[in-house]
Design an enzyme around this catalytic site. Structure first.
Site, PDB file in Angstrom:
ATOM      1  N   LEU A  12       0.674  -1.078  -0.442  1.00 52.55           N
ATOM      2  CA  LEU A  12      -0.387   0.239  -0.158  1.00 52.55           C
ATOM      3  C   LEU A  12       0.986   1.437  -0.202  1.00 52.55           C
ATOM      4  CD1 LEU A  12      -2.730  -1.124   3.123  1.00 52.55           C
ATOM      5  CD2 LEU A  12      -2.473  -1.393   0.644  1.00 52.55           C
ATOM      6  N   SER A  16       8.264   7.029  -1.741  1.00 53.95           N
ATOM      7  CA  SER A  16       9.923   7.469  -1.662  1.00 53.95           C
ATOM      8  C   SER A  16      10.154   6.004  -0.982  1.00 53.95           C
ATOM      9  CB  SER A  16      10.474   8.286  -0.475  1.00 53.95           C
ATOM     10  OG  SER A  16      10.367   9.516  -0.866  1.00 53.95           O
ATOM     11  N   VAL A  17       9.339   5.413   0.398  1.00 51.60           N
ATOM     12  CA  VAL A  17       9.748   4.044   0.432  1.00 51.60           C
ATOM     13  C   VAL A  17       9.326   3.006  -0.568  1.00 51.60           C
ATOM     14  CG1 VAL A  17      10.062   2.612   2.434  1.00 51.60           C
ATOM     15  CG2 VAL A  17       9.913   4.546   3.032  1.00 51.60           C
ATOM     16  N   ALA A  46      -0.945  -0.439  -4.110  1.00 53.15           N
ATOM     17  CA  ALA A  46      -2.363   0.955  -4.365  1.00 53.15           C
ATOM     18  C   ALA A  46      -1.778   1.672  -4.123  1.00 53.15           C
ATOM     19  CB  ALA A  46      -2.834   0.319  -3.058  1.00 53.15           C
ATOM     20  N   LYS A 106       5.161   5.064  11.658  1.00 50.13           N
ATOM     21  CA  LYS A 106       5.399   5.398  13.072  1.00 50.13           C
ATOM     22  C   LYS A 106       4.189   6.696  13.864  1.00 50.13           C
ATOM     23  CE  LYS A 106       7.910   8.184  10.697  1.00 50.13           C
ATOM     24  NZ  LYS A 106       9.294   8.465   9.739  1.00 50.13           N
ATOM     25  N   GLU A 130       9.932  -2.363  12.387  1.00 57.68           N
ATOM     26  CA  GLU A 130      10.942  -2.054  12.847  1.00 57.68           C
ATOM     27  C   GLU A 130      11.294  -0.643  11.861  1.00 57.68           C
ATOM     28  OE1 GLU A 130      14.018  -3.446  14.315  1.00 57.68           O
ATOM     29  OE2 GLU A 130      14.348  -1.308  13.317  1.00 57.68           O
ATOM     30  N   ILE A 137      18.340   1.418  10.226  1.00 61.83           N
ATOM     31  CA  ILE A 137      18.640   0.706  12.446  1.00 61.83           C
ATOM     32  C   ILE A 137      18.128  -0.174  12.485  1.00 61.83           C
ATOM     33  CG2 ILE A 137      19.955   1.599  13.705  1.00 61.83           C
ATOM     34  CD1 ILE A 137      20.326   4.705  12.854  1.00 61.83           C
ATOM     35  N   LYS A 206       8.522   9.093  17.726  1.00 58.49           N
ATOM     36  CA  LYS A 206       9.758   7.710  17.653  1.00 58.49           C
ATOM     37  C   LYS A 206       9.825   7.283  19.477  1.00 58.49           C
ATOM     38  CE  LYS A 206      11.061   8.489  12.827  1.00 58.49           C
ATOM     39  NZ  LYS A 206      11.791   8.923  11.899  1.00 58.49           N
TER      40      LYS A 206
HETATM   41  N1  NAI Z   1      10.995   8.466   3.463  1.00 59.27           N
HETATM   42  C1  NAI Z   1      11.619   7.871   4.805  1.00 59.27           C
HETATM   43  O1  NAI Z   1      12.968   8.219   5.134  1.00 59.27           O
HETATM   44  C2  NAI Z   1      10.744   7.217   5.918  1.00 59.27           C
HETATM   45  C3  NAI Z   1      10.128   7.242   6.150  1.00 59.27           C
HETATM   46  N2  NAI Z   1       9.519   6.343   7.116  1.00 59.27           N
HETATM   47  C4  NAI Z   1       7.513   6.348   6.915  1.00 59.27           C
HETATM   48  O2  NAI Z   1       6.929   5.920   5.830  1.00 59.27           O
HETATM   49  C5  NAI Z   1       5.986   5.807   5.537  1.00 59.27           C
HETATM   50  C6  NAI Z   1       5.946   5.913   3.204  1.00 59.27           C
HETATM   51  O3  NAI Z   1       6.832   7.037   3.870  1.00 59.27           O
HETATM   52  P1  NAI Z   1       7.027   8.068   1.959  1.00 59.27           P
HETATM   53  O4  NAI Z   1       7.420   6.878   1.342  1.00 59.27           O
HETATM   54  O5  NAI Z   1       8.232   8.404   2.730  1.00 59.27           O
HETATM   55  O6  NAI Z   1       6.087   8.748   2.025  1.00 59.27           O
HETATM   56  P2  NAI Z   1       5.543   8.907   0.112  1.00 59.27           P
HETATM   57  O7  NAI Z   1       4.808  10.211   0.646  1.00 59.27           O
HETATM   58  O8  NAI Z   1       7.205   9.471  -0.185  1.00 59.27           O
HETATM   59  O9  NAI Z   1       4.345   7.878   0.445  1.00 59.27           O
HETATM   60  C7  NAI Z   1       3.799   8.061   0.757  1.00 59.27           C
HETATM   61  C8  NAI Z   1       2.711   7.447  -1.311  1.00 59.27           C
HETATM   62  O10 NAI Z   1       1.233   6.342  -0.580  1.00 59.27           O
HETATM   63  C9  NAI Z   1       0.711   7.033  -1.100  1.00 59.27           C
HETATM   64  N3  NAI Z   1      -0.872   7.015  -0.872  1.00 59.27           N
HETATM   65  C10 NAI Z   1      -1.273   7.937   0.388  1.00 59.27           C
HETATM   66  N4  NAI Z   1      -2.280   8.060   0.780  1.00 59.27           N
HETATM   67  C11 NAI Z   1      -2.942   7.072   0.251  1.00 59.27           C
HETATM   68  C12 NAI Z   1      -3.751   5.917  -0.233  1.00 59.27           C
HETATM   69  N5  NAI Z   1      -5.048   6.350   0.549  1.00 59.27           N
HETATM   70  N6  NAI Z   1      -3.773   4.786  -1.241  1.00 59.27           N
HETATM   71  C13 NAI Z   1      -2.337   5.312  -2.557  1.00 59.27           C
HETATM   72  N7  NAI Z   1      -1.924   5.439  -1.842  1.00 59.27           N
HETATM   73  C14 NAI Z   1      -2.489   6.011  -1.416  1.00 59.27           C
HETATM   74  C15 NAI Z   1       0.618   8.929  -1.950  1.00 59.27           C
HETATM   75  O11 NAI Z   1       0.556   9.007  -2.447  1.00 59.27           O
HETATM   76  C16 NAI Z   1       2.419   8.681  -1.735  1.00 59.27           C
HETATM   77  O12 NAI Z   1       2.503   8.419  -2.939  1.00 59.27           O
HETATM   78  C17 NAI Z   1       5.495   6.657   6.393  1.00 59.27           C
HETATM   79  O13 NAI Z   1       4.719   6.115   7.313  1.00 59.27           O
HETATM   80  C18 NAI Z   1       6.658   7.318   6.347  1.00 59.27           C
HETATM   81  O14 NAI Z   1       6.546   8.597   8.136  1.00 59.27           O
HETATM   82  C19 NAI Z   1       9.869   6.218   7.750  1.00 59.27           C
HETATM   83  C20 NAI Z   1      10.981   6.048   7.660  1.00 59.27           C
HETATM   84  C21 NAI Z   1      11.974   6.331   6.777  1.00 59.27           C
HETATM   85  N1  LIG Z   2      10.725  12.021   8.053  1.00 57.44           N
HETATM   86  C1  LIG Z   2      11.510  11.305   8.771  1.00 57.44           C
HETATM   87  C2  LIG Z   2      12.060   9.766   8.155  1.00 57.44           C
HETATM   88  C3  LIG Z   2      12.350   9.120   8.648  1.00 57.44           C
HETATM   89  O1  LIG Z   2      11.445   8.596  10.160  1.00 57.44           O
HETATM   90  C4  LIG Z   2      13.060  11.616   9.122  1.00 57.44           C
HETATM   91  O2  LIG Z   2      13.416  12.620   8.791  1.00 57.44           O
HETATM   92  O3  LIG Z   2      13.772  11.162   9.818  1.00 57.44           O
HETATM   93 NA    NA Z   3      14.888   0.095  12.309  1.00 61.54          NA
END
Ligand code: NAI
Ligand SMILES: N[C@@H](CC=O)C(=O)O
Ligand code: NA
Length: 442
Positions: A12, A16-17, A46, A106, A130, A137, A206
């Site tokens: 889903l 980025s991730v 999704a 988180k 994780e 990490i 966190k």
């Molecule tokens: N970017 C990072 O470095 C890190 C992110 N996270 C966590 O990972 C998760 C994802 O983060 P990112 O990939 O950075 O976010 P992002 O904003 O780049 O990606 C989220 C994606 O989900 C899609 N989305 C949102 N609602 C939706 C829905 N109802 N149906 C379908 N698609 C939907 C958005 O369109 C977007 O493409 C978040 O919970 C974030 O806190 C955790 C650690 C590091």
């Molecule tokens: N936005 C968060 C992403 C990872 O959890 C951060 O900058 O650390």
């Molecule tokens: Na971790």
């Protein structure tokens, strides 16, 4: 050898991730299958808009806007959309159907963790997260499993990559907060709403997760004291460096006894001065570092990429492999406990050191008046440095005659707050320029 059927994985979110997780699952499917003992099949992804541009090219036939249908019939659901809703509802649907869930969310774990664990427990499903703390990490597993036989006393960490990146750029390149934040967003570190990063919400989430695991106590997000970095100025960062410190946004979780002798825990997030010789001062860019002090193990340090799409995908895939192996071999999976049920003490219960920068007026007895305020509130001064403001030729002379930078011994937060309030209303004080806590010293 018994052949296990392919495990069906629903993803889903492909931001980025998510896009990196999909790419890794597709690219390394054979190797992952060998490690798991069963094939893994990414059945769909999704997304909000199948035509949206993505960091990584993904097979179009896997993209769908119908998350609910995708979840049904999955063995493992990987939630990487972020936000509370609809992520919470989708995860509850997945767990109710018996699927294991992997998430990096988180915000959701810190806010609705108990509800999600309860839902998982009812059907014997697993919930892995994780990536939710420290990105790549390993820190959730070490706290939950490796240190389950020890007693964690304290955690001191840099857990938000975006703010560390920003403070580092302010320090090393003299950039403004806004300039550095724009770059952090482009690099995929920042949350969809970067307020979560710069106002400390992400780090507080966190800290709540870490404290809950470390102290076997439910630490609700509302009880985590939070201050972000929007009040941190370039002047403070430059002055800190000159004085032998760096400014870092810290998450601190510790066991504590309050003034009445009540044993509890504290979880808090604020920007603080860290001595430039401290290992945390050397954490640059979007890296994270988490120090854990445990009774038997002593100090442990976990360091690495705290943000970034591909780095975070590593932690997500580790969880996918754990969940998948459990499907193959069966068994009860991981357990978390909140049996200690300690009270979460307010910020006024903590003690630490402080650095206060006060601009004072040119009046007789200023130093004595300032010293009296500290004495009256029981805050012991350790260092005092005085500078005279330089006036640019042609500019208005400053109303302040001198700037005092006062470093305190360890003091109670409540006493320090009373000291600052008294200084603010003192007739010899022009303005309080800065109040920062100092961490990383004994
Ligand atoms: N970017 C990072 O470095 C890190 C992110 N996270 C966590 O990972 C998760 C994802 O983060 P990112 O990939 O950075 O976010 P992002 O904003 O780049 O990606 C989220 C994606 O989900 C899609 N989305 C949102 N609602 C939706 C829905 N109802 N149906 C379908 N698609 C939907 C958005 O369109 C977007 O493409 C978040 O919970 C974030 O806190 C955790 C650690 C590091
Ligand atoms: N936005 C968060 C992403 C990872 O959890 C951060 O900058 O650390
Ligand atoms: Na971790």
């Amino acid at each position: 050898m018994i052949e296990y059927r392919n495990l069906r994985i629903a993803l889903l979110g492909a931001g980025s991730v998510g896009a990196q997780v999909a790419d890794q699952l597709l690219t390394h499917a054979d190797e992952l299958a060998a490690r798991i003992g069963a094939g893994v099949e990414l059945t769909g992804i999704a997304v909000r808009d199948v035509d949206a541009p993505r960091d990584v090219e993904l097979p179009r036939e896997l993209l769908t806007t119908d998350a609910e249908s995708l979840i049904l019939g999955s063995d493992i659901v990987v939630e990487l959309m972020g936000g509370l809703e609809p992520a919470r509802t989708f995860i509850l649907q997945a767990l109710a159907s018996g699927a294991d869930v992997v998430t990096a969310n988180k915000a959701l774990m810190a806010t609705h963790g108990p509800e999600l664990f309860e839902a998982a427990g009812q059907v014997g499903a697993q919930l892995y997260y994780e990536a939710a703390v420290g990105g790549a990490i390993p820190i959730i597993r070490p706290l939950r499993d490796s240190l389950a036989g020890d007693r964690v006393e304290r955690i001191l960490g840099i857990v938000n990559g975006t703010t560390n990146f920003i403070l580092d750029r302010m320090d090393t390149r003299g950039e403004s907060l806004e300039q550095a934040l724009a770059i952090a967003g482009e690099l995929g570190y920042a949350e969809a709403d970067p307020t979560a990063d710069i106002e400390g919400y992400d780090a507080a989430q966190k800290a709540g997760i870490l404290a809950s695991l470390a102290f076997h106590t439910l630490v609700p997000i509302e009880s985590v004291h939070r201050e972000g970095i929007t009040g941190v100025t370039l002047d403070q960062v430059v002055a800190a460096r000159k004085a032998g410190y760096v400014v870092k946004l810290l998450a601190i979780c510790e066991r504590l006894s309050d003034a009445d002798g009540v044993d509890g825990v504290s979880a808090r997030v604020y920007p603080a001065l860290v001595p430039d010789t401290h290992p945390l001062a050397a954490v640059h860019g979007a890296n994270n570092a988490v120090f854990v002090e445990a009774e038997a193990a002593g100090p442990l340090m976990f360091y690495g990429a705290g943000a970034g799409g591909i780095q975070t995908a590593s932690a997500v895939l580790g969880d996918v492999v754990s969940a998948a192996r459990r499907h193959v071999v069966g068994g009860p999976g991981v357990a978390e406990s909140t049996h200690a049920d300690l009270p979460v003490l307010p910020i006024s219960s903590i003690t630490t050191r402080y650095q206060i920068t006060v601009e004072v007026l040119d009046e007789p007895g200023v130093l004595a008046a300032i010293a009296a305020v500290f004495l009256e509130h029981g805050v012991s001064v350790e260092t005092l440095e005085q500078t005279v403001p330089e006036t640019e030729p042609g500019s208005e002379p400053s109303a302040a005659a001198a700037t005092l930078v006062i470093g305190t011994h360890r003091a109670a937060e409540a006493d320090l707050a009373a000291t600052v309030a008294a200084l603010t209303s003192s007739s010899v004080v022009h303005r309080i320029a800065s109040v920062l806590r100092v961490e990383g010293l004994s």
